[in-house]
Design a protein around this motif. Sequence first.
Motif, PDB file in Angstrom:
ATOM      1  N   UNK A 119       9.713 117.285  -4.759  1.00 14.32           N
ATOM      2  CA  UNK A 119       8.438 117.862  -4.331  1.00 14.32           C
ATOM      3  C   UNK A 119       7.283 117.117  -5.007  1.00 14.32           C
ATOM      4  N   UNK A 120       6.522 116.332  -4.265  1.00 11.32           N
ATOM      5  CA  UNK A 120       5.341 115.682  -4.834  1.00 11.32           C
ATOM      6  C   UNK A 120       4.147 116.631  -4.800  1.00 11.32           C
ATOM      7  N   UNK A 121       3.064 116.239  -5.434  1.00  9.30           N
ATOM      8  CA  UNK A 121       1.810 116.976  -5.301  1.00  9.30           C
ATOM      9  C   UNK A 121       1.222 116.624  -3.942  1.00  9.30           C
ATOM     10  N   UNK A 122       1.080 117.630  -3.059  1.00 16.73           N
ATOM     11  CA  UNK A 122       0.618 117.364  -1.694  1.00 16.73           C
ATOM     12  C   UNK A 122      -0.830 117.768  -1.460  1.00 16.73           C
ATOM     13  N   UNK A 123      -1.319 118.764  -2.204  1.00 11.56           N
ATOM     14  CA  UNK A 123      -2.697 119.230  -2.031  1.00 11.56           C
ATOM     15  C   UNK A 123      -3.262 119.674  -3.375  1.00 11.56           C
ATOM     16  N   UNK A 124      -4.556 119.391  -3.568  1.00 14.48           N
ATOM     17  CA  UNK A 124      -5.281 119.905  -4.731  1.00 14.48           C
ATOM     18  C   UNK A 124      -6.496 120.657  -4.203  1.00 14.48           C
ATOM     19  N   UNK A 125      -6.463 121.981  -4.301  1.00 12.01           N
ATOM     20  CA  UNK A 125      -7.553 122.815  -3.816  1.00 12.01           C
ATOM     21  C   UNK A 125      -8.562 123.021  -4.949  1.00 12.01           C
ATOM     22  N   UNK A 126      -9.798 122.588  -4.724  1.00 15.15           N
ATOM     23  CA  UNK A 126     -10.846 122.744  -5.718  1.00 15.15           C
ATOM     24  C   UNK A 126     -11.758 123.886  -5.279  1.00 15.15           C
ATOM     25  N   UNK A 127     -11.733 124.988  -6.028  1.00 13.18           N
ATOM     26  CA  UNK A 127     -12.545 126.159  -5.712  1.00 13.18           C
ATOM     27  C   UNK A 127     -13.932 125.973  -6.301  1.00 13.18           C
ATOM     28  N   UNK A 128     -14.948 126.187  -5.480  1.00 14.69           N
ATOM     29  CA  UNK A 128     -16.318 125.938  -5.922  1.00 14.69           C
ATOM     30  C   UNK A 128     -17.183 127.187  -5.741  1.00 14.69           C
ATOM     31  N   UNK A 129     -17.977 127.487  -6.778  1.00 18.86           N
ATOM     32  CA  UNK A 129     -18.928 128.598  -6.721  1.00 18.86           C
ATOM     33  C   UNK A 129     -20.047 128.312  -7.718  1.00 18.86           C
ATOM     34  N   UNK A 130     -21.277 128.793  -7.447  1.00 21.00           N
ATOM     35  CA  UNK A 130     -22.387 128.569  -8.372  1.00 21.00           C
ATOM     36  C   UNK A 130     -22.114 129.195  -9.732  1.00 21.00           C
ATOM     37  N   UNK A 202      -6.681 109.552  -2.913  1.00 22.13           N
ATOM     38  CA  UNK A 202      -5.255 109.699  -2.602  1.00 22.13           C
ATOM     39  C   UNK A 202      -5.001 110.652  -1.432  1.00 22.13           C
ATOM     40  N   UNK A 203      -6.067 111.215  -0.877  1.00 22.37           N
ATOM     41  CA  UNK A 203      -5.914 112.125   0.256  1.00 22.37           C
ATOM     42  C   UNK A 203      -5.407 113.503  -0.120  1.00 22.37           C
ATOM     43  N   UNK A 204      -5.566 113.895  -1.373  1.00 22.08           N
ATOM     44  CA  UNK A 204      -5.044 115.180  -1.851  1.00 22.08           C
ATOM     45  C   UNK A 204      -6.111 116.268  -1.933  1.00 22.08           C
ATOM     46  N   UNK A 205      -7.380 115.889  -1.932  1.00 20.59           N
ATOM     47  CA  UNK A 205      -8.465 116.822  -2.223  1.00 20.59           C
ATOM     48  C   UNK A 205      -8.750 117.764  -1.059  1.00 20.59           C
ATOM     49  N   UNK A 206      -8.848 119.063  -1.376  1.00 18.25           N
ATOM     50  CA  UNK A 206      -9.265 120.081  -0.430  1.00 18.25           C
ATOM     51  C   UNK A 206     -10.316 120.943  -1.128  1.00 18.25           C
ATOM     52  N   UNK A 207     -11.573 120.836  -0.708  1.00 17.48           N
ATOM     53  CA  UNK A 207     -12.652 121.603  -1.334  1.00 17.48           C
ATOM     54  C   UNK A 207     -12.801 122.954  -0.632  1.00 17.48           C
ATOM     55  N   UNK A 208     -12.932 124.022  -1.430  1.00 14.24           N
ATOM     56  CA  UNK A 208     -12.936 125.384  -0.886  1.00 14.24           C
ATOM     57  C   UNK A 208     -14.142 126.145  -1.434  1.00 14.24           C
ATOM     58  N   UNK A 209     -14.887 126.793  -0.547  1.00 14.88           N
ATOM     59  CA  UNK A 209     -15.988 127.666  -0.951  1.00 14.88           C
ATOM     60  C   UNK A 209     -15.387 128.955  -1.499  1.00 14.88           C
ATOM     61  N   UNK A 210     -15.559 129.189  -2.794  1.00 10.44           N
ATOM     62  CA  UNK A 210     -14.944 130.345  -3.445  1.00 10.44           C
ATOM     63  C   UNK A 210     -15.936 131.462  -3.728  1.00 10.44           C
ATOM     64  N   UNK A 211     -17.036 131.493  -2.976  1.00  9.00           N
ATOM     65  CA  UNK A 211     -18.043 132.533  -3.221  1.00  9.00           C
ATOM     66  C   UNK A 211     -17.670 133.857  -2.549  1.00  9.00           C
ATOM     67  N   UNK A 212     -16.721 133.816  -1.610  1.00 10.38           N
ATOM     68  CA  UNK A 212     -16.334 135.047  -0.895  1.00 10.38           C
ATOM     69  C   UNK A 212     -15.278 135.816  -1.693  1.00 10.38           C
ATOM     70  N   UNK A 213     -14.740 136.869  -1.066  1.00  8.77           N
ATOM     71  CA  UNK A 213     -13.711 137.678  -1.713  1.00  8.77           C
ATOM     72  C   UNK A 213     -12.414 136.880  -1.839  1.00  8.77           C
ATOM     73  N   UNK A 214     -11.517 137.366  -2.675  1.00  8.91           N
ATOM     74  CA  UNK A 214     -10.228 136.700  -2.883  1.00  8.91           C
ATOM     75  C   UNK A 214      -9.466 136.528  -1.578  1.00  8.91           C
ATOM     76  N   UNK A 215      -9.420 137.588  -0.747  1.00  3.01           N
ATOM     77  CA  UNK A 215      -8.687 137.513   0.512  1.00  3.01           C
ATOM     78  C   UNK A 215      -9.320 136.525   1.474  1.00  3.01           C
ATOM     79  N   UNK A 216     -10.651 136.470   1.500  1.00  3.63           N
ATOM     80  CA  UNK A 216     -11.338 135.540   2.391  1.00  3.63           C
ATOM     81  C   UNK A 216     -11.072 134.102   1.980  1.00  3.63           C
ATOM     82  N   UNK A 217     -11.075 133.830   0.681  1.00  4.31           N
ATOM     83  CA  UNK A 217     -10.815 132.480   0.184  1.00  4.31           C
ATOM     84  C   UNK A 217      -9.379 132.074   0.502  1.00  4.31           C
ATOM     85  N   UNK A 218      -8.438 132.996   0.310  1.00  8.04           N
ATOM     86  CA  UNK A 218      -7.027 132.696   0.572  1.00  8.04           C
ATOM     87  C   UNK A 218      -6.781 132.394   2.042  1.00  8.04           C
ATOM     88  N   UNK A 219      -7.540 133.034   2.918  1.00 10.25           N
ATOM     89  CA  UNK A 219      -7.365 132.820   4.356  1.00 10.25           C
ATOM     90  C   UNK A 219      -7.803 131.416   4.753  1.00 10.25           C
TER      91      UNK A 219
END
Length: 219
Positions: A119-130, A202-219
Amino acid sequence: RPVAPEVLENASTVELLTEVKRRRRLLGRLPVGIAILGGPCVGKSSQAEAFRRSFGACRLSAADLLSAADSPQADEEAAATLAALIDQPQCRRGFVLEGYPETAAQAERLQEALAGRHVPLSHAFVLDAPVDTLLERCSGRLFHEPSGRLYHSQFKPPSDAGIDDFTGDTLTASTFDESSIRERHAKYIEDMKPLMGMLREKGLLREVDATETTDSVAA
């Protein structure tokens, strides 16, 4: 670790069937290699737990891997520790890294350690919030020390104030120091610039807006 018979007996039939269905769904999923990254109190733990349950992967935090020393040797030791952990049976469905790697150097060691493994590292999710959002989240954190369960006085309160929903134990309030949080966030931003550049290349980066609720971010 075996579950005590009384724990299973006290679970409702609906709860048991729901868990059986969840585990059956996992059988059809491929192993994953995921990193959940972000600043202090951005929600890394909640998202890492969501991925763990969704994929049946083992969850490993930066605290599991990093020693107190900040050195190239420490980075190599962390990568070696990770390699040993993911070779264990409980990680056969992959891994979710919480807050690791923190720097580009750690990411390089991580890639070297995973080379040739199933299992290689396939995705790196970077959660961002002010930073103001992070301060608000940090200020109301509550946790159950034996299990590590997290709550928040405003965003995810326990059913009974100050009490763990599952055990009835008293929850512990996290220490809040605004200046310390701002310093940690500033260092995080500084370290993340080269790390995000490397992950993007490396094509691994996934930037995520983490200002919403936990469930919204997970979706």
